[in-house]
Design a protein around this motif. Sequence first.
Motif, mmCIF file in Angstrom:
data_model
loop_
_atom_site.group_PDB
_atom_site.id
_atom_site.type_symbol
_atom_site.label_atom_id
_atom_site.label_comp_id
_atom_site.label_asym_id
_atom_site.label_seq_id
_atom_site.Cartn_x
_atom_site.Cartn_y
_atom_site.Cartn_z
ATOM 1 N N UNK A 15 0.819 -1.195 0.000
ATOM 2 C CA UNK A 15 0.000 0.000 0.000
ATOM 3 C C UNK A 15 0.866 1.263 0.000
ATOM 4 N N UNK A 16 2.046 1.160 0.666
ATOM 5 C CA UNK A 16 2.933 2.322 0.578
ATOM 6 C C UNK A 16 3.327 2.548 -0.877
ATOM 7 N N UNK A 17 3.619 1.449 -1.568
ATOM 8 C CA UNK A 17 3.978 1.579 -2.973
ATOM 9 C C UNK A 17 2.813 2.126 -3.768
ATOM 10 N N UNK A 18 1.595 1.625 -3.407
ATOM 11 C CA UNK A 18 0.450 2.051 -4.192
ATOM 12 C C UNK A 18 -0.162 3.351 -3.740
ATOM 13 N N UNK A 19 0.352 3.956 -2.655
ATOM 14 C CA UNK A 19 -0.291 5.144 -2.090
ATOM 15 C C UNK A 19 -0.324 6.293 -3.083
ATOM 16 N N UNK A 20 0.767 6.511 -3.755
ATOM 17 C CA UNK A 20 0.782 7.533 -4.810
ATOM 18 C C UNK A 20 1.286 6.866 -6.070
ATOM 19 N N UNK A 21 0.420 6.582 -6.971
ATOM 20 C CA UNK A 21 0.802 5.927 -8.224
ATOM 21 C C UNK A 21 0.752 6.968 -9.316
ATOM 22 N N UNK A 22 1.870 7.142 -9.973
ATOM 23 C CA UNK A 22 1.915 8.190 -10.991
ATOM 24 C C UNK A 22 2.247 7.529 -12.316
ATOM 25 N N UNK A 23 1.341 7.669 -13.257
ATOM 26 C CA UNK A 23 1.551 7.106 -14.579
ATOM 27 C C UNK A 23 1.667 8.223 -15.590
ATOM 28 N N UNK A 24 2.714 8.216 -16.325
ATOM 29 C CA UNK A 24 2.865 9.193 -17.393
ATOM 30 C C UNK A 24 1.858 8.869 -18.477
ATOM 31 N N UNK A 25 1.231 9.919 -19.014
ATOM 32 C CA UNK A 25 0.274 9.718 -20.085
ATOM 33 C C UNK A 25 0.891 8.902 -21.195
ATOM 34 N N UNK A 26 0.192 7.873 -21.620
ATOM 35 C CA UNK A 26 0.778 6.829 -22.463
ATOM 36 C C UNK A 26 1.409 7.324 -23.734
ATOM 37 N N UNK A 27 0.746 8.283 -24.399
ATOM 38 C CA UNK A 27 1.244 8.680 -25.706
ATOM 39 C C UNK A 27 2.576 9.375 -25.635
ATOM 40 N N UNK A 28 2.981 9.807 -24.471
ATOM 41 C CA UNK A 28 4.211 10.575 -24.376
ATOM 42 C C UNK A 28 5.212 9.937 -23.437
ATOM 43 N N UNK A 29 5.021 8.668 -23.128
ATOM 44 C CA UNK A 29 5.980 8.004 -22.243
ATOM 45 C C UNK A 29 7.332 7.966 -22.929
ATOM 46 N N UNK A 30 8.352 8.426 -22.251
ATOM 47 C CA UNK A 30 9.690 8.363 -22.834
ATOM 48 C C UNK A 30 10.207 6.943 -22.743
ATOM 49 N N UNK A 31 10.989 6.581 -23.711
ATOM 50 C CA UNK A 31 11.550 5.249 -23.695
ATOM 51 C C UNK A 31 12.981 5.370 -24.183
ATOM 52 N N UNK A 32 13.787 4.439 -23.818
ATOM 53 C CA UNK A 32 15.176 4.518 -24.263
ATOM 54 C C UNK A 32 15.219 4.588 -25.785
ATOM 55 N N UNK A 33 16.049 5.480 -26.318
ATOM 56 C CA UNK A 33 16.109 5.644 -27.750
ATOM 57 C C UNK A 33 17.525 5.979 -28.132
ATOM 58 N N UNK A 34 17.900 5.619 -29.349
ATOM 59 C CA UNK A 34 19.234 5.925 -29.827
ATOM 60 C C UNK A 34 19.367 7.431 -29.948
ATOM 61 N N UNK A 35 20.515 8.011 -29.537
ATOM 62 C CA UNK A 35 20.676 9.477 -29.619
ATOM 63 C C UNK A 35 20.446 10.001 -31.024
ATOM 64 N N UNK A 36 20.878 9.257 -32.043
ATOM 65 C CA UNK A 36 20.695 9.717 -33.407
ATOM 66 C C UNK A 36 19.216 9.780 -33.750
ATOM 67 N N UNK A 37 18.446 8.800 -33.283
ATOM 68 C CA UNK A 37 17.005 8.816 -33.534
ATOM 69 C C UNK A 37 16.359 10.017 -32.879
ATOM 70 N N UNK A 38 16.769 10.321 -31.668
ATOM 71 C CA UNK A 38 16.193 11.456 -30.955
ATOM 72 C C UNK A 38 16.528 12.755 -31.680
ATOM 73 N N UNK A 39 17.759 12.861 -32.160
ATOM 74 C CA UNK A 39 18.147 14.063 -32.876
ATOM 75 C C UNK A 39 17.350 14.191 -34.177
ATOM 76 N N UNK A 40 17.244 13.098 -34.912
ATOM 77 C CA UNK A 40 16.506 13.158 -36.176
ATOM 78 C C UNK A 40 15.042 13.508 -35.942
ATOM 79 N N UNK A 41 14.481 12.959 -34.868
ATOM 80 C CA UNK A 41 13.089 13.253 -34.545
ATOM 81 C C UNK A 41 12.913 14.746 -34.270
ATOM 82 N N UNK A 42 13.858 15.310 -33.548
ATOM 83 C CA UNK A 42 13.786 16.742 -33.249
ATOM 84 C C UNK A 42 13.921 17.577 -34.521
ATOM 85 N N UNK A 43 14.805 17.171 -35.415
ATOM 86 C CA UNK A 43 14.994 17.923 -36.660
ATOM 87 C C UNK A 43 13.772 17.800 -37.561
ATOM 88 N N UNK A 44 13.174 16.635 -37.595
ATOM 89 C CA UNK A 44 11.998 16.436 -38.442
ATOM 90 C C UNK A 44 10.856 17.323 -37.997
#
Lengths: 144, 390
Positions: B6-35
């Motif tokens: 219950x201590x673990x579940x007392x404050x459950x914070x879920x990032x909104x699904x569509x924007x959850x960050x996930x590990x990504x290759x730095x080049x992919x992140x850079x290209x995504x930003x440029x696009x």
Amino acid sequence: MRRRSHPFGRMIRPRAARAAALCVALIPQATGCELPGGVARTETADFLVGFTTRPPTVIPDRIFEADLYVCPKSASLSVLEARVDARMPRHDHGMNYRPVVEPLGGGRFHVSGLVFHMPGLWEFVIELRAADRSQRAILPLRIE
Amino acid sequence: MIRGWFRLGAVVMLVLGATMTSPTHPQDAMNRALIQMGPWPLFWAADPSNRVSDQAAAINLGRSLFFDPRLSLDGTISCASCHRPDLAWTDGRARARGLAETDRNTISLFNVRSRRWFGWDGGSDTLWGQSLRPILDKREMGGSLERTAALIREDPRLHCQYRKSFEHAPNGPDETITVDVAKALAAFQETLVTGRTPFDEFRDALIGNDAAAQAAYPEEARRGAALFVGRAGCISCHFGPNLSSMEFQDIGIPYFIANGDVDPGRFAGLKRLQATRYGLLGPFNDNPLVAKGLLTAQVAPLHRNWGEFRVPSLRNITRTAPYMHDGSIPTLRDVLRHYSRLAEERLHSGPDGMLRPLNLTDVETNDLLAFLETLTSQAPVMVPRPEPCR
């Protein structure tokens, strides 16, 4: 449940047991109020909070809206007012606009006029006011 | 054990699904930003608050008026006096000079139709509202409602162009005719759009996974782009197809002006915005059901608005020197030097955790400059002559 002998001790649990515990923590008791599916969830001491944006993906510098759902954990409670704001914790600034929160009844609120004016990590700050208490919920959101 | 869960579940914070960050290759992140710095040209829809937006006849009238000095008090200053087509719709000066010198640099009119707020301080929420302001400002054109309306009524060509634009003769009140003039000026300015750039070609090559086209993009510009979206953090404010947020920022440029006065920037702009008749919340909005002015009504004056000025677009930035709201920085290299040596104590609201001295090396500076060069279109600025009116 018998504990396993493992260097990480009590941190190891079967997945089903963890899921059950989370469900127990989130299921509303005797209020008849349920959060809809597909929303981001959090809770305060007295309320379950659901939140979703429209559109689902927030684009920097574009106006967006949100739906807020609030379920009291006790049938004797009801949320009288909700305020929604947002800030960037690493930049220590908020939005440039005051969103409008419209109560729709039944613990539902519609939020309009939201703008995240730069990419990065934001936090929604949701203030809930009941008759004799105010509580705050935080929901992080990273946008690119 | 149950208490632990219950201590673990007392404050459950879920990032909104569509924007959850996930590990990504730095080049992919850079290209995504440029696009995300595109596409170009950008889709644009006519301004609903201006009933003659994107209308050929009004564009024609606006073009005539833009170059007409008779809108000014002494008949010597036109819009084009400060917004020169041969200087990327600026004037090349540190501070604009109309009938007298002003306190601010002339903003380029390129891509102005894409803005949400207009002017260095965002004191207008419509392009037509902004177009009216310098006509009436005593240091810029020194005109008046009466003078503008009289010009339209009495000049046969302008009278004809007005009638074709608004489908009636200019017989209304002076204020109404002058606002219509501003709307025609806005319609003309909406046509001032930059062309595609080498960066746009590179961006499209990233999307199409075209290695050959990507290879045509200069290597130093590619390194500069990586800095831009990475360590230098320029993308925090210069993002999207216009490489600008629609908002305002304090970057430590002094806001003192002549005679010990200060330029409050956005703070004063907000006051002007909320007081004007010539905006989305005023009586001259042609379609308030669509152009609701929601953000104008909800914008929050804040302490930090002091010393904040608009974040300019970086498209065609190499053609719009000098830089900053007061034109105090002569070259882009100097701009990068400003950011490289940023004095955080000069930020008017204190360090915000976002701006910090970049301490750029010479190579990094050259790479960033190379990247900024690729944001400029080489297409010539051509202004067709006004069409005759019959």
